[in-house]
Scaffold this motif. Structure first.
Motif, PDB file in Angstrom:
ATOM      1  N   UNK A  53       0.806  -1.214   0.000  1.00 25.97           N
ATOM      2  CA  UNK A  53       0.000   0.000   0.000  1.00 25.97           C
ATOM      3  C   UNK A  53       0.844   1.272   0.000  1.00 25.97           C
ATOM      4  N   UNK A  54       1.949   1.253   0.733  1.00 24.31           N
ATOM      5  CA  UNK A  54       2.770   2.461   0.870  1.00 24.31           C
ATOM      6  C   UNK A  54       4.058   2.406   0.062  1.00 24.31           C
ATOM      7  N   UNK A  55       4.325   1.263  -0.567  1.00 24.46           N
ATOM      8  CA  UNK A  55       5.571   1.110  -1.301  1.00 24.46           C
ATOM      9  C   UNK A  55       6.697   0.680  -0.375  1.00 24.46           C
ATOM     10  N   UNK A  56       7.724   0.095  -0.943  1.00 24.27           N
ATOM     11  CA  UNK A  56       8.872  -0.333  -0.149  1.00 24.27           C
ATOM     12  C   UNK A  56       9.586   0.890   0.423  1.00 24.27           C
ATOM     13  N   UNK A  57       9.750   0.887   1.733  1.00 23.89           N
ATOM     14  CA  UNK A  57      10.412   2.000   2.427  1.00 23.89           C
ATOM     15  C   UNK A  57      11.495   1.395   3.319  1.00 23.89           C
ATOM     16  N   UNK A  58      12.651   1.058   2.758  1.00 20.90           N
ATOM     17  CA  UNK A  58      13.691   0.368   3.532  1.00 20.90           C
ATOM     18  C   UNK A  58      14.076   1.124   4.803  1.00 20.90           C
ATOM     19  N   UNK A 117      -8.203  -3.319   3.766  1.00 22.10           N
ATOM     20  CA  UNK A 117      -6.984  -2.767   3.171  1.00 22.10           C
ATOM     21  C   UNK A 117      -6.748  -3.316   1.760  1.00 22.10           C
ATOM     22  N   UNK A 118      -7.118  -4.564   1.529  1.00 23.82           N
ATOM     23  CA  UNK A 118      -6.935  -5.149   0.190  1.00 23.82           C
ATOM     24  C   UNK A 118      -7.738  -4.382  -0.858  1.00 23.82           C
ATOM     25  N   UNK A 119      -8.887  -3.858  -0.481  1.00 21.62           N
ATOM     26  CA  UNK A 119      -9.692  -3.117  -1.456  1.00 21.62           C
ATOM     27  C   UNK A 119      -9.020  -1.813  -1.874  1.00 21.62           C
ATOM     28  N   UNK A 120      -8.034  -1.383  -1.106  1.00 19.69           N
ATOM     29  CA  UNK A 120      -7.335  -0.132  -1.414  1.00 19.69           C
ATOM     30  C   UNK A 120      -6.134  -0.321  -2.322  1.00 19.69           C
ATOM     31  N   UNK A 121      -5.815  -1.570  -2.670  1.00 16.78           N
ATOM     32  CA  UNK A 121      -4.724  -1.817  -3.601  1.00 16.78           C
ATOM     33  C   UNK A 121      -5.130  -1.369  -5.004  1.00 16.78           C
ATOM     34  N   UNK A 122      -4.275  -0.627  -5.710  1.00 20.11           N
ATOM     35  CA  UNK A 122      -4.615  -0.195  -7.068  1.00 20.11           C
ATOM     36  C   UNK A 122      -4.788  -1.386  -8.011  1.00 20.11           C
ATOM     37  N   UNK A 123      -5.684  -1.225  -8.974  1.00 14.18           N
ATOM     38  CA  UNK A 123      -5.881  -2.250  -9.987  1.00 14.18           C
ATOM     39  C   UNK A 123      -4.844  -2.144 -11.090  1.00 14.18           C
ATOM     40  N   UNK A 124      -5.057  -2.871 -12.182  1.00 12.42           N
ATOM     41  CA  UNK A 124      -4.108  -2.880 -13.290  1.00 12.42           C
ATOM     42  C   UNK A 124      -3.945  -1.497 -13.913  1.00 12.42           C
TER      43      UNK A 124
END
Length: 326
Positions: A38-43, A138-145
């Motif tokens: 959701x937020x992207x990899x943030x090492x 939270x899964x519903x907030x994942x962007x689609x294709x």
């Protein structure tokens, strides 16, 4: 909408012994991995509540609390504290004008190295009744294709999962605070005081700013910079100081202990646990701390709340990733 709902997140933890409750189908690793998506990899960054502001403080307990709890933090005149205020999402550059949860995490350093963590959000209830429903939300907030969030799907999920509705309504009607020092914070979960006789008293804590609650207006929101919250908090501390009152709401038979999406009735008795006064703001004292709310001093006990139970392993995974630069 995405920022609104991610703002009710769980953060960084360590393993502890918890009450036996029904197992969740969602694992702690799956929860952490979903936050990363959701937020992207943030090492090296917290997987939730990434954008934060650290402070040190003193906690002055109410001596009357010894009737309810044998905890050593209530027998001291003053207890040192480390506090971290934060935005809810895993984005370290989160726009502080966005609606949604703000966090307040407190670590009290009792005598003989005993620690007690108090962790809460500016939201009076949690996003869902259990980890599985929260994970589905939270899964519903994942962007689609197409790279876009399907908000119709988000709305449908909320409509068919009643425990997600109270928070969704709160987020649509509540503006962000003017300062972390003018925000209320809520523990969300049920805990128990345990006194010297072994008597248990269930409670939920909340924190109120001594300066009074102040939210920004829509007009202010449009004119403020993205980092206004940190700036306003620092200005308030330098000009007037910042302090909070910590209060416990005492539960009654029939009040839920395992559903943080349900608020307790407003007529419950309360008792002041103590006052927190900030002594310094800024710095890196929070960086090595894992604010697991299940880390408690003796004289406290966790409830059977499955969301509270999930926090320890999820925080532990996030904490390990952060320390190892993942």
């Amino acid at each position: 909408m995405k920022r609104l709902l991610i703002g009710v997140a769980v953060s960084a933890l360590s393993a502890v012994t918890l009450p036996s409750v029904a197992q969740s189908n969602t694992t702690a690793m799956e929860m952490v991995e979903l936050f990363e998506k959701l937020s992207g990899k943030q090492p090296g960054i917290r997987k939730a509540h990434a954008n934060g502001l650290c402070a040190t403080a003193n906690f002055v307990p109410n001596p009357a609390m010894s009737e309810y709890s044998s905890a050593s933090i209530f027998t001291q005149e003053t207890v040192p504290a480390t506090i971290r205020f934060s935005m809810g999402s895993g984005n370290p550059s989160a726009d502080q004008r966005a609606s949604g949860a703000r966090g307040m995490a407190i670590q009290l350093a009792g005598p003989n190295g005993e620690l007690h963590n108090i962790v809460g959000n500016s939201t009076p209830i949690f996003a869902a009744k259990n980890p599985d429903v929260f994970f589905g939300l939270l899964q519903t907030l994942l962007p689609g294709e197409n790279g876009q969030v399907d908000y119709a799907k988000v709305g449908q999920y909320i409509a068919t999962h009643p425990s997600t509705q109270p928070l969704a309504q709160w987020q649509q009607t509540t503006n962000p605070p003017y300062s972390f020092g003018t925000s209320k914070f809520f523990g969300l979960h049920t805990f128990y005081f345990v006194n010297a006789q072994g008597t248990e008293t269930m409670f939920r804590w909340h924190i109120t700013p001594d300066a009074g609650e102040r939210l920004i207006t829509n007009e202010e929101k449009a004119a403020l910079p993205a980092e206004f919250l940190n700036n306003h908090t620092t200005e308030q501390f330098n000009q007037d100081g910042i302090s909070f009152t910590v209060t416990a709401t005492i539960g009654q038979e029939g009040d839920t202990t395992n559903d943080p999406s349900q608020a307790w009735p407003t007529d419950r008795d309360t008792i002041e646990m103590g006052k927190i006064t900030l002594t310094e703001i800024g710095g890196d004292a929070c960086t090595p701390i894992n604010f697991d709310p299940n880390v408690m001093a003796s004289g406290f006990k966790a409830s059977d709340d499955p969301v509270l139970r999930m926090r320890s392993p999820a925080y532990a995974i996030s904490f390990g990733k952060r320390l190892s630069g993942q």
